[in-house]
Design a protein around this motif. Structure first.
Motif, PDB file in Angstrom:
ATOM      1  N   GLY A   1       0.815  -1.210   0.000  1.00 47.99           N
ATOM      2  CA  GLY A   1       0.000   0.000   0.000  1.00 47.99           C
ATOM      3  C   GLY A   1       0.847   1.258   0.000  1.00 47.99           C
ATOM      4  N   ARG A   2       1.866   1.293   0.845  1.00 46.58           N
ATOM      5  CA  ARG A   2       2.772   2.454   0.870  1.00 46.58           C
ATOM      6  C   ARG A   2       3.434   2.644  -0.480  1.00 46.58           C
ATOM      7  NH1 ARG A   2       4.043   0.488   5.841  1.00 46.58           N
ATOM      8  NH2 ARG A   2       5.910  -0.531   5.045  1.00 46.58           N
ATOM      9  N   ASP A   3       3.875   1.540  -1.076  1.00 48.63           N
ATOM     10  CA  ASP A   3       4.526   1.597  -2.388  1.00 48.63           C
ATOM     11  C   ASP A   3       3.567   2.140  -3.449  1.00 48.63           C
ATOM     12  OD1 ASP A   3       6.667   1.287  -4.098  1.00 48.63           O
ATOM     13  OD2 ASP A   3       6.621  -0.894  -4.102  1.00 48.63           O
ATOM     14  N   ALA A   4       2.279   1.872  -3.296  1.00 49.92           N
ATOM     15  CA  ALA A   4       1.263   2.339  -4.237  1.00 49.92           C
ATOM     16  C   ALA A   4       0.724   3.719  -3.873  1.00 49.92           C
ATOM     17  CB  ALA A   4       0.118   1.323  -4.300  1.00 49.92           C
ATOM     18  N   GLY A   5       1.216   4.288  -2.773  1.00 53.54           N
ATOM     19  CA  GLY A   5       0.796   5.629  -2.372  1.00 53.54           C
ATOM     20  C   GLY A   5      -0.370   5.683  -1.415  1.00 53.54           C
ATOM     21  N   PHE A   6      -0.639   4.578  -0.708  1.00 48.41           N
ATOM     22  CA  PHE A   6      -1.755   4.517   0.225  1.00 48.41           C
ATOM     23  C   PHE A   6      -1.296   4.048   1.601  1.00 48.41           C
ATOM     24  CE2 PHE A   6      -3.697   3.740  -3.929  1.00 48.41           C
ATOM     25  CZ  PHE A   6      -4.740   4.663  -3.918  1.00 48.41           C
ATOM     26  N   GLY A   7      -1.784   4.701   2.632  1.00 54.07           N
ATOM     27  CA  GLY A   7      -1.720   4.146   3.967  1.00 54.07           C
ATOM     28  C   GLY A   7      -2.893   3.193   4.102  1.00 54.07           C
TER      29      GLY A   7
END
Length: 138
Positions: free
Chosen positions: A54-60
């Motif tokens: 998720g972080r890698d995709a821009g999401f927390g």
């Protein structure tokens, strides 16, 4: 809302859902590249990997478990996690109290599916992945 159980796992299809949402926000990602980077191979993914992806995709990503009646409090979009560990994008909760939800499993051209409580109850046990768009990554 309650915290998700410690053994929370998700089918790797969640990455495709995140890619759809990132693309809709103007931040396209290649799910194959991200999946390879995090070792996704088709088996269920533990929560630690889900949050890293998720972080890698821009999401927390914050997992929780909630009741049907609490769906109206969920910030949208979110990911519903079904009993079989697959996911769908939760786009809308209709009514107060909720009488139905709109979900989709594919991209922006896929029509949303409307499900009421009776439709959803056999498929969904209350698990949700709450999403927060993160600032610039890098």
């Amino acid at each position: 809302m309650t915290a998700a159980p410690p053994l929370f796992e998700v089918d790797p299809c969640f990455l495709g859902r995140l890619a759809v949402l990132a693309n809709e926000q103007g931040r396209p990602i290649d799910p194959r590249v991200v999946g390879t980077r995090h070792g996704l191979r088709g088996e269920p993914v533990p929560l630690a990997t889900v949050t890293a992806v998720g972080r890698d995709a821009g999401f927390g990503i914050s997992p929780c478990r909630l009741s049907w009646d609490a769906l109206g409090c969920v910030p949208l979009p979110a990911l519903m996690v079904f009993r079989d560990r697959s996911t769908a994008i939760l786009d809308a909760v209709l009514g107060d109290p909720p009488h139905s939800v709109l979900i989709r499993e594919d991209g922006p051209d896929a029509p949303p599916l409307s499900l009421d409580h009776d439709d959803l109850a056999p498929l969904w046990g209350g698990e949700i992945l709450l999403l927060e768009t993160l600032g610039a990554i890098g």
